[in-house]
Design a protein around this motif. Structure first.
Motif, PDB file in Angstrom:
ATOM      1  N   TYR A  40       0.834  -1.207   0.000  1.00 26.44           N
ATOM      2  CA  TYR A  40       0.000   0.000   0.000  1.00 26.44           C
ATOM      3  C   TYR A  40       0.868   1.257   0.000  1.00 26.44           C
ATOM      4  N   GLU A  41       1.869   1.291   0.885  1.00 26.17           N
ATOM      5  CA  GLU A  41       2.737   2.467   0.952  1.00 26.17           C
ATOM      6  C   GLU A  41       3.535   2.629  -0.334  1.00 26.17           C
ATOM      7  N   ARG A  42       4.004   1.495  -0.894  1.00 27.95           N
ATOM      8  CA  ARG A  42       4.747   1.569  -2.151  1.00 27.95           C
ATOM      9  C   ARG A  42       3.848   2.066  -3.272  1.00 27.95           C
ATOM     10  N   GLY A  43       2.591   1.605  -3.277  1.00 30.11           N
ATOM     11  CA  GLY A  43       1.652   2.070  -4.290  1.00 30.11           C
ATOM     12  C   GLY A  43       1.415   3.568  -4.202  1.00 30.11           C
ATOM     13  N   ARG A  44       1.303   4.069  -2.976  1.00 30.51           N
ATOM     14  CA  ARG A  44       1.114   5.511  -2.800  1.00 30.51           C
ATOM     15  C   ARG A  44       2.337   6.285  -3.279  1.00 30.51           C
ATOM     16  N   GLU A  45       3.531   5.760  -2.982  1.00 31.05           N
ATOM     17  CA  GLU A  45       4.758   6.416  -3.430  1.00 31.05           C
ATOM     18  C   GLU A  45       4.831   6.453  -4.953  1.00 31.05           C
ATOM     19  N   LEU A  46       4.502   5.324  -5.599  1.00 32.48           N
ATOM     20  CA  LEU A  46       4.553   5.269  -7.055  1.00 32.48           C
ATOM     21  C   LEU A  46       3.534   6.217  -7.667  1.00 32.48           C
ATOM     22  N   ALA A  47       2.337   6.266  -7.071  1.00 35.35           N
ATOM     23  CA  ALA A  47       1.316   7.174  -7.586  1.00 35.35           C
ATOM     24  C   ALA A  47       1.773   8.625  -7.483  1.00 35.35           C
ATOM     25  N   LEU A  48       2.437   8.956  -6.376  1.00 31.25           N
ATOM     26  CA  LEU A  48       2.932  10.317  -6.197  1.00 31.25           C
ATOM     27  C   LEU A  48       4.024  10.641  -7.204  1.00 31.25           C
ATOM     28  N   VAL A  49       4.937   9.682  -7.423  1.00 28.05           N
ATOM     29  CA  VAL A  49       6.011   9.890  -8.401  1.00 28.05           C
ATOM     30  C   VAL A  49       5.433  10.070  -9.799  1.00 28.05           C
ATOM     31  N   GLU A  50       4.456   9.224 -10.152  1.00 29.22           N
ATOM     32  CA  GLU A  50       3.832   9.343 -11.468  1.00 29.22           C
ATOM     33  C   GLU A  50       3.155  10.688 -11.644  1.00 29.22           C
ATOM     34  N   GLU A  51       2.471  11.155 -10.585  1.00 24.03           N
ATOM     35  CA  GLU A  51       1.794  12.447 -10.671  1.00 24.03           C
ATOM     36  C   GLU A  51       2.793  13.583 -10.814  1.00 24.03           C
ATOM     37  N   ARG A  52       3.896  13.515 -10.061  1.00 25.82           N
ATOM     38  CA  ARG A  52       4.919  14.556 -10.180  1.00 25.82           C
ATOM     39  C   ARG A  52       5.531  14.557 -11.570  1.00 25.82           C
ATOM     40  N   THR A  53       5.777  13.356 -12.110  1.00 26.68           N
ATOM     41  CA  THR A  53       6.354  13.260 -13.450  1.00 26.68           C
ATOM     42  C   THR A  53       5.403  13.834 -14.485  1.00 26.68           C
ATOM     43  N   ARG A  54       4.120  13.503 -14.339  1.00 24.63           N
ATOM     44  CA  ARG A  54       3.126  14.024 -15.282  1.00 24.63           C
ATOM     45  C   ARG A  54       3.039  15.542 -15.211  1.00 24.63           C
ATOM     46  N   MET A  55       3.038  16.073 -13.977  1.00 28.42           N
ATOM     47  CA  MET A  55       2.957  17.519 -13.817  1.00 28.42           C
ATOM     48  C   MET A  55       4.193  18.209 -14.393  1.00 28.42           C
ATOM     49  N   ALA A  56       5.370  17.617 -14.166  1.00 34.56           N
ATOM     50  CA  ALA A  56       6.599  18.196 -14.709  1.00 34.56           C
ATOM     51  C   ALA A  56       6.554  18.209 -16.239  1.00 34.56           C
ATOM     52  N   ARG A  57       6.041  17.114 -16.818  1.00 32.00           N
ATOM     53  CA  ARG A  57       5.936  17.040 -18.277  1.00 32.00           C
ATOM     54  C   ARG A  57       4.959  18.079 -18.800  1.00 32.00           C
ATOM     55  N   GLU A  58       3.817  18.227 -18.125  1.00 32.15           N
ATOM     56  CA  GLU A  58       2.828  19.212 -18.550  1.00 32.15           C
ATOM     57  C   GLU A  58       3.398  20.628 -18.471  1.00 32.15           C
ATOM     58  N   LEU A  59       4.086  20.919 -17.364  1.00 31.94           N
ATOM     59  CA  LEU A  59       4.664  22.258 -17.207  1.00 31.94           C
ATOM     60  C   LEU A  59       5.717  22.531 -18.272  1.00 31.94           C
ATOM     61  N   HIS A  60       6.519  21.505 -18.559  1.00 27.14           N
ATOM     62  CA  HIS A  60       7.573  21.685 -19.562  1.00 27.14           C
ATOM     63  C   HIS A  60       6.973  21.875 -20.954  1.00 27.14           C
ATOM     64  N   ASP A  61       6.036  20.991 -21.302  1.00 27.82           N
ATOM     65  CA  ASP A  61       5.494  21.024 -22.660  1.00 27.82           C
ATOM     66  C   ASP A  61       4.619  22.237 -22.909  1.00 27.82           C
ATOM     67  N   ALA A  62       3.848  22.631 -21.917  1.00 25.84           N
ATOM     68  CA  ALA A  62       2.867  23.696 -22.136  1.00 25.84           C
ATOM     69  C   ALA A  62       3.380  25.069 -21.731  1.00 25.84           C
ATOM     70  N   VAL A  63       3.851  25.174 -20.503  1.00 26.56           N
ATOM     71  CA  VAL A  63       4.143  26.497 -19.948  1.00 26.56           C
ATOM     72  C   VAL A  63       5.580  26.935 -20.216  1.00 26.56           C
ATOM     73  N   THR A  64       6.539  26.027 -20.021  1.00 29.25           N
ATOM     74  CA  THR A  64       7.945  26.424 -20.161  1.00 29.25           C
ATOM     75  C   THR A  64       8.249  26.935 -21.560  1.00 29.25           C
ATOM     76  N   GLN A  65       7.733  26.239 -22.582  1.00 28.19           N
ATOM     77  CA  GLN A  65       7.986  26.675 -23.959  1.00 28.19           C
ATOM     78  C   GLN A  65       7.377  28.059 -24.216  1.00 28.19           C
ATOM     79  N   LYS A  66       6.193  28.267 -23.665  1.00 26.76           N
ATOM     80  CA  LYS A  66       5.544  29.564 -23.846  1.00 26.76           C
ATOM     81  C   LYS A  66       6.332  30.677 -23.162  1.00 26.76           C
ATOM     82  N   LEU A  67       6.839  30.416 -21.971  1.00 30.07           N
ATOM     83  CA  LEU A  67       7.626  31.419 -21.261  1.00 30.07           C
ATOM     84  C   LEU A  67       8.941  31.696 -21.981  1.00 30.07           C
TER      85      LEU A  67
END
Length: 355
Positions: free
Chosen positions: A149-176
């Motif tokens: 359970y704890e490992r699953g929560r950690e993986l979910a958090l890592v996946e969410e952070r990775t997704r958010m970083a990708r979204e910020l890079h692809d969408a916002v960083t290029q625009k800035l």
């Protein structure tokens, strides 16, 4: 044991239950690490003051190390007379009769659980050993479940952070990046071509607006999907119902008519409720925890109340209970969070936010 999803809580329940089950004065459980020590070590029958006097967490030596290496039960009338015994720290309690068994997952030893100084005369019996061995098998299931359970929560958090970083890079960083280059171009054009510089500055304004819109879109993705599907009250009700199934305490939810809320307000109220419920379930030792959500005088009101041990609010500020975080969420929306608690008198967390 299987009601708990935190590894630490599972270990504590295992040790406490084994000690009571076999009528021992002392019980302990160690989960080894890869560096010759223990990643977790939980004991019952020893006070906090005695722990402080004993000193650092034990290493994998003596009988503890032998049990980890051999992976077999050990039952002794006097541990001090066994050749595998080495020494104890000066403040360590004196152990005599001893019973220890490995907690196994197949061929892997997840940890060791041992008892000492049986209260009833005669020491530990073969029947005690069989019972503790069976108990350890159930403990292995609970411990593995909590780890997954704890490992699953950690993986979910890592996946969410990775997704958010990708979204910020692809969408916002290029625009800035484009915005910065356009601003530099406009700056260089001001002395020799003011009209063209003005056009570039207008482009800067447009790019900044697009970047802001895309950043808001990314932030909206942080909103829990349950809020869109079920709304705040039902999402909170489901969360409370889950806690009631997982914890020994009774968790209840009361809803009075709730005002229409902005999305950001719903997220803030939910996060404050989750933080307060986490504290109540992990730290209060409460028998009952109640959640109330309603609307009073144009303000949404959330209350999380428990009948637990309570604490000194001033002394606890900044010690990981999330009080500052809860206050920040409320203040950002023009509201407030008040925590009222005293040792031995339970705790009330009350949040008020304008609708």
């Amino acid at each position: 044991m299987t009601r708990h999803l935190s590894v630490r809580e599972v270990l504590q329940v295992i040790v406490r239950s084994a000690r009571r089950l076999l009528d021992a004065r002392y019980a302990a459980l160690g989960v080894p690490d890869d560096e010759g020590a223990f990643a977790e070590f939980v004991a019952e029958g020893i006070s906090e003051e005695e722990w402080d006097a004993i000193g650092p967490m034990p290493r994998q030596h003596g009988m503890l190390g032998a049990m980890l290496r051999e992976g077999a039960p050990v039952r002794l009338p006097d541990i001090r007379k066994d050749h595998r015994f080495e020494y104890w720290p000066r403040a360590h309690p004196v152990l005599k009769d001893f019973l220890g068994v490995p907690i196994r997952d197949g061929d892997q030893v997840l940890g060791i659980i041992f008892l000492s100084n049986k209260r009833s005369p005669g020491g530990f019996t073969e029947a005690d050993q069989s019972l503790l061995t069976m108990f350890a098998a159930h403990a292995a299931i609970a411990l593995t479940n909590a780890r997954l359970y704890e490992r699953g929560r950690e993986l979910a958090l890592v996946e969410e952070r990775t997704r958010m970083a990708r979204e910020l890079h692809d969408a916002v960083t290029q625009k800035l990046f484009s915005l910065r280059l356009t601003a530099q171009a406009a700056s260089s054009l001001v002395p020799r071509d003011p009209d063209r510089a003005l056009l570039e500055l207008q482009r800067v304004e447009r790019l900044a607006g697009e970047a802001l819109a895309e950043l808001r879109a990314v932030i909206v993705e942080l909103r829990p999907a349950e809020l869109d599907r079920h709304g705040l009250a039902e999402t909170l009700r489901k969360h409370v119902r889950l806690l009631d199934r997982l914890h020994p305490a009774s968790f209840t939810f009361e809803e009075t008519p709730v005002c229409e809320l902005e999305p950001a307000t719903e997220v803030a109220v939910l996060r404050v409720a989750q933080e307060a419920l986490h504290n109540a379930s992990r730290h209060s030792g409460a028998r009952a925890v109640g959640v109330r959500l309603g609307c009073e005088g144009g303000r949404v009101v959330l209350e999380v109340r428990d009948d637990g041990a309570g604490f000194d609010v001033v002394a606890a500020t900044g010690r990981g209970l999330g009080i500052a975080s809860m206050e920040d969420r409320a203040h950002a929306l023009g509201g407030s969070v008040h925590v009222r608690s005293d040792p031995g008198r339970g705790t009330l967390v009350r949040m008020e936010v304008p609708t």
